[in-house]
Design a protein around this motif. Structure first.
Motif, PDB file in Angstrom:
ATOM      1  N   ILE A   1       0.875  -1.173   0.000  1.00 47.25           N
ATOM      2  CA  ILE A   1       0.000   0.000   0.000  1.00 47.25           C
ATOM      3  C   ILE A   1       0.912   1.223   0.000  1.00 47.25           C
ATOM      4  O   ILE A   1       1.786   1.349   0.857  1.00 47.25           O
ATOM      5  N   VAL A   2       0.705   2.128  -0.942  1.00 49.39           N
ATOM      6  CA  VAL A   2       1.613   3.264  -1.144  1.00 49.39           C
ATOM      7  C   VAL A   2       0.844   4.577  -1.127  1.00 49.39           C
ATOM      8  O   VAL A   2      -0.206   4.695  -1.764  1.00 49.39           O
ATOM      9  N   ASP A   3       1.346   5.552  -0.381  1.00 46.67           N
ATOM     10  CA  ASP A   3       0.833   6.915  -0.495  1.00 46.67           C
ATOM     11  C   ASP A   3       2.009   7.849  -0.733  1.00 46.67           C
ATOM     12  O   ASP A   3       3.164   7.488  -0.511  1.00 46.67           O
ATOM     13  N   LEU A   4       1.725   9.050  -1.180  1.00 45.42           N
ATOM     14  CA  LEU A   4       2.776  10.021  -1.495  1.00 45.42           C
ATOM     15  C   LEU A   4       2.695  11.227  -0.563  1.00 45.42           C
ATOM     16  O   LEU A   4       2.831  12.375  -0.986  1.00 45.42           O
ATOM     17  N   GLY A   5       2.483  10.945   0.721  1.00 44.45           N
ATOM     18  CA  GLY A   5       2.331  12.001   1.709  1.00 44.45           C
ATOM     19  C   GLY A   5       3.621  12.398   2.398  1.00 44.45           C
ATOM     20  O   GLY A   5       4.724  12.126   1.922  1.00 44.45           O
ATOM     21  N   ARG A   6       3.488  12.988   3.591  1.00 43.06           N
ATOM     22  CA  ARG A   6       4.617  13.634   4.257  1.00 43.06           C
ATOM     23  C   ARG A   6       5.566  12.662   4.956  1.00 43.06           C
ATOM     24  O   ARG A   6       6.665  13.044   5.341  1.00 43.06           O
ATOM     25  N   GLY A   7       5.174  11.416   5.155  1.00 48.56           N
ATOM     26  CA  GLY A   7       6.082  10.438   5.731  1.00 48.56           C
ATOM     27  C   GLY A   7       6.124  10.451   7.250  1.00 48.56           C
ATOM     28  O   GLY A   7       5.618  11.356   7.909  1.00 48.56           O
TER      29      GLY A   7
ATOM     30  N   GLY B   1       7.238   9.515  -0.308  1.00 48.49           N
ATOM     31  CA  GLY B   1       6.009   8.823   0.051  1.00 48.49           C
ATOM     32  C   GLY B   1       6.285   7.730   1.065  1.00 48.49           C
ATOM     33  O   GLY B   1       7.369   7.645   1.635  1.00 48.49           O
ATOM     34  N   THR B   2       5.293   6.896   1.287  1.00 48.87           N
ATOM     35  CA  THR B   2       5.407   5.807   2.243  1.00 48.87           C
ATOM     36  C   THR B   2       4.871   4.515   1.642  1.00 48.87           C
ATOM     37  O   THR B   2       3.807   4.515   1.006  1.00 48.87           O
TER      38      THR B   2
ATOM     39  N   VAL C   1       8.732   1.651   4.143  1.00 45.23           N
ATOM     40  CA  VAL C   1       9.682   2.571   3.525  1.00 45.23           C
ATOM     41  C   VAL C   1       9.027   3.946   3.536  1.00 45.23           C
ATOM     42  O   VAL C   1       7.909   4.111   3.056  1.00 45.23           O
ATOM     43  N   SER C   2       9.697   4.928   4.112  1.00 50.46           N
ATOM     44  CA  SER C   2       9.105   6.255   4.206  1.00 50.46           C
ATOM     45  C   SER C   2      10.182   7.322   4.039  1.00 50.46           C
ATOM     46  O   SER C   2      11.093   7.424   4.863  1.00 50.46           O
ATOM     47  N   HIS C   3      10.068   8.064   2.938  1.00 51.44           N
ATOM     48  CA  HIS C   3      11.049   9.105   2.597  1.00 51.44           C
ATOM     49  C   HIS C   3      12.464   8.517   2.639  1.00 51.44           C
ATOM     50  O   HIS C   3      12.791   7.692   1.807  1.00 51.44           O
ATOM     51  N   GLY C   4      13.272   8.849   3.622  1.00 50.48           N
ATOM     52  CA  GLY C   4      14.649   8.343   3.616  1.00 50.48           C
ATOM     53  C   GLY C   4      14.871   7.122   4.479  1.00 50.48           C
ATOM     54  O   GLY C   4      16.017   6.728   4.699  1.00 50.48           O
ATOM     55  N   GLY C   5      13.797   6.513   4.987  1.00 47.82           N
ATOM     56  CA  GLY C   5      13.956   5.420   5.931  1.00 47.82           C
ATOM     57  C   GLY C   5      13.445   4.083   5.428  1.00 47.82           C
ATOM     58  O   GLY C   5      12.429   4.020   4.723  1.00 47.82           O
ATOM     59  N   PHE C   6      14.148   3.020   5.797  1.00 50.00           N
ATOM     60  CA  PHE C   6      13.735   1.641   5.517  1.00 50.00           C
ATOM     61  C   PHE C   6      13.647   0.906   6.846  1.00 50.00           C
ATOM     62  O   PHE C   6      14.572   0.944   7.657  1.00 50.00           O
TER      63      PHE C   6
ATOM     64  N   THR D   1      12.214  15.361  16.464  1.00 47.96           N
ATOM     65  CA  THR D   1      12.996  15.234  15.250  1.00 47.96           C
ATOM     66  C   THR D   1      13.822  13.952  15.302  1.00 47.96           C
ATOM     67  O   THR D   1      14.666  13.780  16.176  1.00 47.96           O
ATOM     68  N   LEU D   2      13.569  13.047  14.367  1.00 48.55           N
ATOM     69  CA  LEU D   2      14.308  11.799  14.253  1.00 48.55           C
ATOM     70  C   LEU D   2      14.575  11.509  12.788  1.00 48.55           C
ATOM     71  O   LEU D   2      13.789  11.900  11.921  1.00 48.55           O
ATOM     72  N   PRO D   3      15.676  10.816  12.468  1.00 49.54           N
ATOM     73  CA  PRO D   3      15.864  10.332  11.102  1.00 49.54           C
ATOM     74  C   PRO D   3      14.679   9.459  10.706  1.00 49.54           C
ATOM     75  O   PRO D   3      14.044   8.828  11.565  1.00 49.54           O
ATOM     76  N   ASP D   4      14.386   9.397   9.421  1.00 47.36           N
ATOM     77  CA  ASP D   4      13.182   8.704   8.964  1.00 47.36           C
ATOM     78  C   ASP D   4      13.101   7.260   9.446  1.00 47.36           C
ATOM     79  O   ASP D   4      12.041   6.798   9.873  1.00 47.36           O
TER      80      ASP D   4
END
Length: 302
Positions: free
Chosen positions: A188-194, A275-276, A251-256, A206-209
């Motif tokens: 399931i994929v969205d293109l939101g803010r993450g 996205g996410t 998977v969200s923006h820069g994070g796995f 504030t945390l890394p993705d």
């Protein structure tokens, strides 16, 4: 006169070629390659784009949703065109079955869950598509109550795309059943803010993705203090996956982030994916029967 004329000539925009080659698996390496693809694609906003697939060997069916979402967003934002080139016969047939490209190819084996786009106000169609997509895919046996909870959990991930991710571009899904390898993949994929931005905007943290995903996946954080993404929904899926022996990947923006019975893996992607992705890998060789542990809590399963 010649100098004055050429001075005001409009510069021609030539198509840009981006490679989409090798193997794209549901793994950190595969999503890293797609993060590079996303970076290259959105760095080409002034150009039409050719996707060179001359050396494309494998593309996981559940990753088709992310690929299609990225291409659709690029086209919507830029007005440019994206075309696939140099597809081998095998890849062209598969991309047609998966609806990544518009060619009509019949999935006679019934193993593909084609890419499908849903607007954010279409929950009934999303639910129907998911249930039908999982049909005849050797899903482990579940009691009626648990099966309802399981699909409600997927519905919750969809419904929260507009609430927590602030996505305005809908949701994409896709998947594939592998009878020989005995697993079912569904994304399931969205293109939101993450996750990272959601955590910052909702909690001021504030945390890394990759760490933001991990933070949100902890029971107290996900279900009680921050409504991202899917809350109880992802908890139910995570609990099921732990026993089933499959995987839950986010998977969200820069994070796995990946969860399985062996533990959690969290890594930083080389580039950001705008996205996410929530990717579910179910072990279909599992012959156990699952049910809700109703005597304890409606939120606890098995």
């Amino acid at each position: 006169m010649h100098e004055d004329t050429t001075k005001f000539m409009k510069q021609k925009s030539f198509p840009r070629e981006i490679e989409l080659n090798g193997k794209f698996m549901n793994s950190f390496a595969g999503y890293s390659k797609l993060s590079l693809f996303a970076n290259n694609l959105f760095s080409s906003k002034n150009h039409d784009v050719y996707l060179d697939c001359s050396e494309l060997k494998w593309f996981s069916g559940s990753m088709g949703a992310l690929l299609s979402a990225l291409v659709a967003r690029f086209v919507a934002e830029t007005g440019k065109r994206v075309r696939y080139r140099n597809l081998s016969r095998e890849v062209r047939v598969y991309f047609g079955k998966s609806k990544i490209i518009s060619e009509k190819n019949v999935d006679k084996w019934g193993t593909v869950i084609p890419v499908k786009y849903f607007s954010l106000d279409d929950p009934k169609e999303f639910s129907k598509y998911t249930v039908n997509g999982f049909e005849n895919k050797n899903l482990p046996q579940m009691s009626k109550s648990l099966k309802n909870k399981f699909f409600e959990a997927l519905d919750e991930i969809y419904s929260n795309a507009s609430y927590w991710s602030k996505s305005t571009q809908g949701v994409y899904v896709s998947g594939q059943f592998f009878p020989k390898e005995k697993h079912l993949d569904y994304s399931i994929v969205d293109l939101g803010r993450g996750f990272g931005m959601t955590l910052y905007e909702e909690k001021g943290v504030t945390l890394p993705d990759e760490k933001a995903i991990d933070w949100a996946m902890k029971d107290n954080n996900t279900t009680k203090t921050l409504n991202i993404p899917g809350g109880i929904g992802l908890k139910i899926i995570r609990d099921f996956i732990e026993i089933n022996g499959g995987k839950l990947q986010v998977v969200s923006h820069g994070g796995f982030w990946s969860f399985s019975s062996t533990g959690v893996i969290k890594k930083k992607l080389p580039y950001k994916i705008p996205g996410t992705v929530v990717n579910l890998v179910i072990d279909t060789s599992d012959t156990r029967r699952y049910h809700l542990r109703e005597e304890i809590s409606s939120d606890d399963i098995f």
